[in-house]
Design an enzyme around this catalytic site. Sequence first.
Site: not given
Length: 339
Positions: A136-138
Amino acid sequence: MASIKVGIVGSAGYTGGELLRILIYHPQVEIVFAHSASSAGRKLSDVHTDLLGDTDLQFTDQTNSEIDVLFLCVGHGDARKYLEANPVAPHIRIVDLSQDFRLSANTTYQGKSFVYGLPELQREAIQTAQYVANPGCFATGIQLALLPLAASGLLPEEVHINATTGSTGAGQKPTPTSHFSWRSNNLSVYKAFDHQHLQEISESLEQLQPGFLPASGGSLLQRAQQRINIIPQRGNFPRGILSAIYVNSDLSEEAAYALYTSYYATHPFTHLSTENVDLKQVVNTNKCIIHLEKHDGKLFIISIVDNLLKGASGQAVQNMNLLFGLDETAGLRLKSVGF
């Protein structure tokens, strides 16, 4: 080497569009199909208008097995459904950009496990994998900020994170908190302390520093919440994530930089900056840039990534490069927007 034949499912959305932009100019890729049921028959440039003049490819609602790798750029929960309804030939490698196969409890497909695709953590495992679960990006930005500490067993009992993301992180489908009128000149907190990426972050940190999570205390998420305090924010800008993190640490600033520089010495996309950083340095690139400061007994860490590239499609191409034995940076030497 012959061209890698690529198929993309979910190619009309943000991550699908970014993937197309990279792969059209990748020196060793042939795009066989760009699947989109809603846009079938239209040119890619009808939807991704910046591709006008770059390609005459059209979206299709058909797929085939004449590919080497399949990218799944679909919503969370939809990748597993797609694979159940459309079994993939055994020779095809998969890079899934959803969260469906990231956690260790849910990695299996056709008797094989998805490898968690953070190259700075699992490069060797990715190189021999059949299936990769893109992070995921976070999770990407936060993990890159913390991996060197975890690898040296230096994570303290609590980690404090404030992370702000651009509106593209919410996907292309409009929602009350993603449209321009609400997002402009606005800032808000969401999913405080229980963001879904917390679980994959904690699994990676526990892998490097066993015992970081409490041995008991409920589910993985509940145990992670005892150690990692995350406050996500919606920013009033389109793309990028800035994570501001602090931990208690006995390291001097010099020692911290030495630790991080050593950890990332062989990783081409994660860089250290002794000067303060800003998001425009990484937007439109596959970079993560980290800045460190020491404040009394606390180590302050700033990590910046483009949520659509290093946090999604760029990292997916990086993983594809590793899967097929290519230069890890192939097709990914991208320039930031600057201004």
